[in-house]
Scaffold this active site. Structure first.
Site, short mmCIF file in Angstrom:
data_model
loop_
_atom_site.label_atom_id
_atom_site.label_comp_id
_atom_site.label_asym_id
_atom_site.label_seq_id
_atom_site.Cartn_x
_atom_site.Cartn_y
_atom_site.Cartn_z
N GLU A 139 58.16 34.73 -2.90
CA GLU A 139 59.51 34.73 -2.34
C GLU A 139 60.48 33.99 -3.25
OE1 GLU A 139 56.56 34.26 1.17
OE2 GLU A 139 56.67 33.80 -0.97
N CYS A 145 55.13 30.67 3.66
CA CYS A 145 54.57 29.37 4.03
C CYS A 145 55.66 28.47 4.61
CB CYS A 145 53.89 28.70 2.83
SG CYS A 145 55.00 28.31 1.47
N THR A 188 18.32 36.84 -14.69
CA THR A 188 19.19 37.73 -15.46
C THR A 188 19.65 37.07 -16.75
OG1 THR A 188 19.95 38.87 -13.46
CG2 THR A 188 21.36 39.01 -15.39
N ASP A 191 18.78 38.96 -20.09
CA ASP A 191 19.88 39.71 -20.72
C ASP A 191 20.87 38.85 -21.50
OD1 ASP A 191 18.78 41.93 -19.52
OD2 ASP A 191 20.17 41.92 -17.81
N LEU A 205 29.33 37.25 -18.91
CA LEU A 205 29.91 37.13 -17.57
C LEU A 205 31.40 36.84 -17.56
CD1 LEU A 205 27.32 35.31 -15.28
CD2 LEU A 205 27.71 37.74 -15.58
N SER A 263 17.38 27.31 -9.70
CA SER A 263 16.76 26.27 -8.87
C SER A 263 16.24 25.10 -9.66
CB SER A 263 15.63 26.88 -8.04
OG SER A 263 16.11 27.82 -7.12
N GLU A 305 26.62 39.67 -10.01
CA GLU A 305 25.95 40.58 -10.94
C GLU A 305 24.58 40.00 -11.23
OE1 GLU A 305 28.02 42.18 -14.25
OE2 GLU A 305 29.98 42.15 -13.27
N LEU A 319 17.75 37.74 -6.95
CA LEU A 319 18.96 37.18 -6.33
C LEU A 319 19.59 38.18 -5.36
CD1 LEU A 319 21.06 34.93 -6.05
CD2 LEU A 319 22.24 35.90 -8.04
#
Length: 395
Positions: free
Chosen positions: A65, A91, A218, A222, A226, A244, A313, A318
Site C-alpha cells: 500500500e 496492517c 540425498t 547426489d 539446493l 540425525s 526435495e 525422508l
C-alpha cells in the site's frame, strides 16, 4: 472472515480487474518478502484510470500500500478520493514499519477493496475496522460471490497463512520420477530423469519457498546445491538438511552456495564434528524419542524462524517419513515419459493389506512442462489424519 470486517459483497467488473492486477503484483514478490506475506496494491479511480501500483518489498521495507501511494505521488497524482485494491487486509499495527491503515487514511482514499482478510493476530480484522472507522468504504472479496479472487490471494500466501493459523509451514514435496514411479536407478543415478524445462520449473517453485529441505541420504548420494539458479531471484531460500547424526560433510556443495544453511539433527550439536561446526551452517537439535529427528517439532521450529513455505526435495526415506507423519500438504510431481524398471521409489511405504488403506489425493493441477508432466495434488485430509495417527514418523 476476520472479526470486525464488513459483510462480503459482489465485486464490480473493475474491482475484479484491479484485484487481478494486484495479484500479479503480489506474485512478483516471490522470494523477496519472507517472512512477511506477498501483497500487491493498485490505486486508481472509478473511471478506470490507474494512479499507482506497488508490491511489498523485502522484510523491513515498505508494504504494497505504501509503495503504491509513493508511486501515485511520483506519477504526479493525488490519491485523495481514490480507491485502493489490495490483495490482503492492510496492517493496523506497528511492526518494522508503521501501519498501512494510517498511510491510507492520511492519503484521503475513499474506498478500499480487499481480496482476503489477514488472520495475523495483530491484524485479524483490525485493519478493516480502522479503515471503516475513518469513514472509508471497505469491500471484502472473501465471500461466496467472489471466492475465486479470495482463493487466488490465499494461494499466493498459502505458507504465510499456514504459519499463522497452524504454527507450521506449508510443506510442498517435489518429486521427479518416471512413469513407473522410479526416482533413481538402484545405484542412485538420477541425473536427469526429467528434462530441462521441468528442472527450470522446479527452480521457480524453489524460489517461492522460504526454505528448501532434503535429507542427509540425498546429500551423500547426489551432493545437491539446493539453491535457485535457473530463474532470477532476489534472495536465496534457507537450505535445510535433516541429518540425525551430524553426517553432513563440510565439502558438501550446499554449504558453498549463497544463503544460509540449517542442519537439523537428533543429537546434541556439541557432538557434531568440528569441521561441520566450523562450516558456517546453523545446527539445531530436534529429537524424537526413537533417536531420530522429530519432524513435527522441526516444522514448528522452522515456523518460529519465519519459514512460510517449505519445499522438500528428499529421497525415499525422508519422503516416506513425512508422508507417514501426515506432514505433507501438497505433492509437486514431475513425471517423465519413460520407463526405468527396478530402482528407487518415490517414498518408502509399508506394504498395504488392502487398497482401502492407500492415501488418496485430489488433483489440483496437471500441466505439460516440456516433455514431462507436472502434477500438483492435495491429500484427502481424513485419510491423511488417520495415517498420521497410526504411524508417527521420524527421520
Amino acid at each position: 472472515m476476520a472479526a470486525g470486517g464488513p459483510l462480503p459483497v459482489e465485486l464490480s467488473a473493475l474491482d475484479r480487474q484491479r484485484l487481478q492486477e494486484a495479484l500479479q503484483l503480489a506474485e512478483s514478490s516471490f522470494g523477496l518478502t519472507e517472512p512477511n506475506p506477498r501483497v500487491g496494491c493498485v490505486i486508481g479511480l472509478e473511471d478506470g484510470r490507474v494512479l499507482g501500483r506497488g508490491a511489498t518489498r523485502q522484510a523491513g521495507g515498505p508494504h504494497a500500500e505504501v509503495v503504491a501511494l509513493r508511486d501515485t505521488q511520483a506519477q504526479g497524482h493525488r490519491a485523495k478520493g481514490a480507491t485502493a485494491w489490495v490483495t490482503l487486509e492492510p496492517c493496523a499495527h506497528h511492526g518494522r514499519t508503521p501501519p498501512c491503515c494510517d498511510a491510507i487514511i492520511a492519503a484521503g482514499l475513499s474506498r478500499v477493496v480487499v481480496a482476503l482478510a489477514d488472520p495475523f493476530p495483530q491484524v485479524n480484522g483490525a485493519g478493516l475496522a480502522r479503515l471503516r472507522a475513518a469513514g472509508i468504504n471497505v469491500v471484502l472479496a472473501d465471500g461466496q460471490a467472489d471466492g475465486d479472487i479470495a482463493a487466488a490471494a490465499r494461494e499466493i500466501n498459502i505458507g504465510f497463512l499456514s504459519r499463522v493459523q497452524r504454527g507450521r509451514p506449508w510443506v510442498r514435496m517435489k518429486i521427479a520420477a518416471s512413469m513407473d514411479g522410479v526416482t533413481a536407478l538402484a545405484d542412485g543415478q538420477s541425473q536427469w530423469i526429467t528434462g530441462e524445462a521441468a528442472r527450470r520449473d522446479g527452480h521457480a517453485w524453489r524460489r517461492r519457498a522460504s526454505a528448501v529441505m532434503t535429507g542427509i541420504g540425498t546429500v551423500l548420494a547426489d551432493d545437491p546445491q539446493l539453491d535457485v539458479r535457473w530463474v532470477p531471484t532476489a534472495a536465496q531460500p534457507l537450505r535445510v538438511v535433516v541429518d540425525s547424526t551430524w553426517r553432513l560433510p563440510p565439502s558438501a556443495r550446499l554449504l558453498r552456495g549463497p544463503g544460509a544453511v540449517l542442519v537439523v539433527g537428533a543429537r546434541d550439536p556439541q557432538l557434531a564434528p568440528a569441521a561441520l561446526a566450523a562450516s558456517g551452517a546453523m545446527l539445531l537439535q530436534v529429537a524424537a524419542a526413537d533417536g531420530r529427528v522429530d519432524l513435527a517439532g522441526m516444522l514448528q521450529q522452522l515456523a518460529a524462524r519465519g519459514v512460510n513455505e517449505l519445499h522438500v526435495e528428499g529421497g525415499a526415506v525422508l519422503n516416506g517419513a513425512l508422508l507417514r507423519a501426515g506432514l505433507v500438504d501438497e505433492l509437486l510431481l514431475y513425471m517423465a515419459p519413460r520407463l526405468i524398471g527396478p530402482g528407487r521409489p518415490m517414498a518408502l511405504w509399508p506394504a498395504l493389506s488392502t487398497l482401502a488403506d492407500a492415501l488418496d489425493y485430489k488433483l489440483l493441477d496437471v500441466q505439460q512442462v516440456g516433455d514431462d508432466l507436472r502434477i500438483r495434488a492435495l491429500p484427502c485430509l481424513p485419510k491423511l489424519r488417520a495415517a498420521a495417527g497410526e504411524k508417527p514418523g521420524g527421520a
